[in-house]
Design an enzyme around this catalytic site. Structure first.
Site, short mmCIF file in Angstrom:
data_model
loop_
_atom_site.label_atom_id
_atom_site.label_comp_id
_atom_site.label_asym_id
_atom_site.label_seq_id
_atom_site.Cartn_x
_atom_site.Cartn_y
_atom_site.Cartn_z
N THR A 91 5.23 -3.09 -15.22
CA THR A 91 3.84 -3.50 -14.98
C THR A 91 3.67 -3.88 -13.51
OG1 THR A 91 3.57 -4.22 -17.26
CG2 THR A 91 2.06 -5.19 -15.63
N ASN A 119 3.45 7.12 -23.30
CA ASN A 119 4.08 6.16 -24.21
C ASN A 119 3.49 6.17 -25.61
OD1 ASN A 119 1.97 5.05 -22.41
ND2 ASN A 119 2.06 3.31 -23.81
N GLN A 163 8.80 6.01 -19.74
CA GLN A 163 9.23 6.61 -21.02
C GLN A 163 10.06 7.89 -20.81
OE1 GLN A 163 8.93 5.11 -23.88
NE2 GLN A 163 7.41 3.55 -23.43
N HIS A 179 13.97 -2.38 -20.03
CA HIS A 179 14.05 -2.74 -21.46
C HIS A 179 13.75 -1.58 -22.40
CE1 HIS A 179 9.72 -3.57 -22.66
NE2 HIS A 179 9.58 -3.54 -21.35
N THR A 236 13.42 -14.55 -4.90
CA THR A 236 14.87 -14.38 -5.08
C THR A 236 15.12 -13.31 -6.13
OG1 THR A 236 15.19 -16.70 -4.55
CG2 THR A 236 17.02 -15.59 -5.68
N CYS A 252 1.24 -2.65 -25.90
CA CYS A 252 0.31 -3.24 -24.94
C CYS A 252 -1.15 -3.07 -25.36
CB CYS A 252 0.50 -2.63 -23.57
SG CYS A 252 2.17 -2.79 -23.00
N1 PMP Z 1 4.45 2.11 -18.39
C1 PMP Z 1 4.75 2.64 -19.58
C2 PMP Z 1 4.57 4.11 -19.79
C3 PMP Z 1 5.24 1.84 -20.61
O1 PMP Z 1 5.53 2.38 -21.80
C4 PMP Z 1 5.40 0.45 -20.38
C5 PMP Z 1 5.91 -0.47 -21.48
N2 PMP Z 1 5.09 -0.47 -22.62
C6 PMP Z 1 5.06 -0.06 -19.12
C7 PMP Z 1 4.59 0.80 -18.16
C8 PMP Z 1 5.20 -1.54 -18.81
O2 PMP Z 1 6.55 -1.87 -18.72
P1 PMP Z 1 7.05 -3.38 -18.63
O3 PMP Z 1 7.10 -3.87 -20.05
O4 PMP Z 1 8.41 -3.28 -18.01
O5 PMP Z 1 6.11 -4.14 -17.78
#
Ligand code: PMP
Length: 373
Positions: free
Chosen positions: A71, A147, A177, A199, A235, A317
């Site tokens: 993000t 995604n 993805q 993650h 940091t 999200c």
């Molecule tokens: N971009 C895509 C295509 C994602 O699938 C995601 C996670 N849902 C993100 C951005 C955001 O990633 P993060 O959880 O590391 O902020």
């Protein structure tokens, strides 16, 4: 429990967890410190950058900026690259909210922002893109793998079109993805900026990175002590960075994993037998989007949950919002969108799990249909 929501997140792998602990306790030093321990941790961060950059198929040095996740990396790519001199910025309408909502915000602030349409298969509409490209375009952001649907955009084609109409425009792609799942070569893709997150590949949450081909493209959006080439102060999250490296070291063979996941998808779909469902797109086998007419997707997700199988409605999200921007833009009806679910596999999904999940979905669907009769 069978976990089939790997696009939302994945569990941290043992190697990454061990590394996270090691760099949070034993090797806890601040990488900016000038004594040996600090210098050593700093050079470990450099090696993590090298590992991740290599996994992106390229051989750059010092071209990766660690962030608190994808993000932030997407925000940095767009807001950090933005200049007052920009005439027009183009985004696909299928972008993740961490890109799409930044685009909306810029539009609200008066920037000329436009969105490229999607085709029915979830890929961007290349003809619409071509129609929207001209020498006024200064920035383009189009994700590699969606995604919600797994649709893979042809970023090399986007790059070629950009070179034809606006060679100086900056090209960003959200590769979250795609990373670790399909073969990537950033030079071939032609991107200036590329986003990844740990993650989704069995690394820890809260760590991501932005690849930048030329650091002059970016201004900081976070100011402070000047870490990360002065582009991203704060940091460094050393434990998470090193665990991200371990997760990448632990990828395994991308092609073998891809083939295995494809077999899982086939096994899963094989169990759905006669159910009439729309497979929205499954270019990347890791993300499968299905839509059942006359059925509520959310009910299906909860029925599966009761049977110990975790799937999702769509992106985590956007799960709290009504509707689905991506599916709607692919031309799905309200009913089809309402009946949609997302199943996302990983290299650790077994064929047995996939078959069990498919069988269970078949039962849940029929039970729900019977209830609605
Ligand atoms: N971009 C895509 C295509 C994602 O699938 C995601 C996670 N849902 C993100 C951005 C955001 O990633 P993060 O959880 O590391 O902020």
């Amino acid at each position: 429990m069978v976990y089939l929501d790997n696009s939302a997140t994945t569990p941290i792998c043992n190697k990454a967890l061990e590394t996270l602990v090691k760099y949070s306790s034993e090797n806890y030093y601040n990488p900016s410190a000038i004594y040996l321990q600090g210098v050593s941790v700093n050079s470990d961060i450099e090696s993590a950058k090298q590992t991740i950059t290599n996994a992106l198929g390229v051989k750059y040095n010092n071209n990766l900026i660690f962030t608190s996740g994808a993000t932030e990396a997407n925000n940095l790519a767009i807001l950090g690259a933005y200049r007052k001199s920009f005439k027009k910025m183009l985004f696909s309408v299928g972008e993740h909210p961490s890109v799409y909502n930044v685009a909306l915000e810029l539009k609200k602030r008066g920037v000329d922002v436009d969105f490229v349409k999607l085709q029915q298969n979830g890929e961007i509409d290349y003809i619409d893109l071509e129609n929207k490209l001209n020498k006024e375009v200064s920035f383009i952001s189009i994700m590699l793998v969606n995604n919600e649907t797994g649709a893979i955009n042809d970023i090399h084609r986007v790059f070629e079109l950009k070179n034809k109409y606006c060679p100086d425009a900056i090209l960003h792609s959200d590769g979250v993805q795609a990373f670790g799942k399909i073969k990537i070569n950033l030079d071939f893709l032609g991107v200036d900026l590329f986003t990844v997150s740990a993650h989704k590949i069995f690394g820890p949450k809260g760590i991501g990175a932005l690849f930048v081909k030329n650091k002059n493209l970016l201004n900081p959006i976070i100011f402070g002590g000047g870490q990360e080439y002065g582009i991203r102060s704060g940091t460094e999250n050393v434990g998470a960075i090193m665990a991200f490296k371990s997760a990448v070291d632990d990828f395994g063979n991308i092609k073998d994993n891809y083939n295995h996941v494809s077999k899982c998808v086939d096994a899963f779909l094989g169990e759905l037998k006669t159910i009439n469902c729309l497979i929205n797109s499954h270019h990347s086998p890791y993300v499968l989007s299905l839509s059942f007419c006359g059925i509520n997707g959310e009910t299906l997700v909860h029925m599966m949950e009761k049977r110990d199988i975790l799937i999702s409605r769509g992106s985590a999200c956007s799960s709290k919002k009504s509707g689905n921007r991506i599916l709607e833009n692919m031309g799905l009806t309200n009913e089809q969108t309402l009946g949609s679910i997302r199943i996302s596999f990983s290299k650790n999904t077994t064929i047995e799990d996939a078959i069990f999940a498919g069988k269970t979905l078949y039962e849940c669907y029929n039970e729900l249909k019977d209830r609605l009769k």
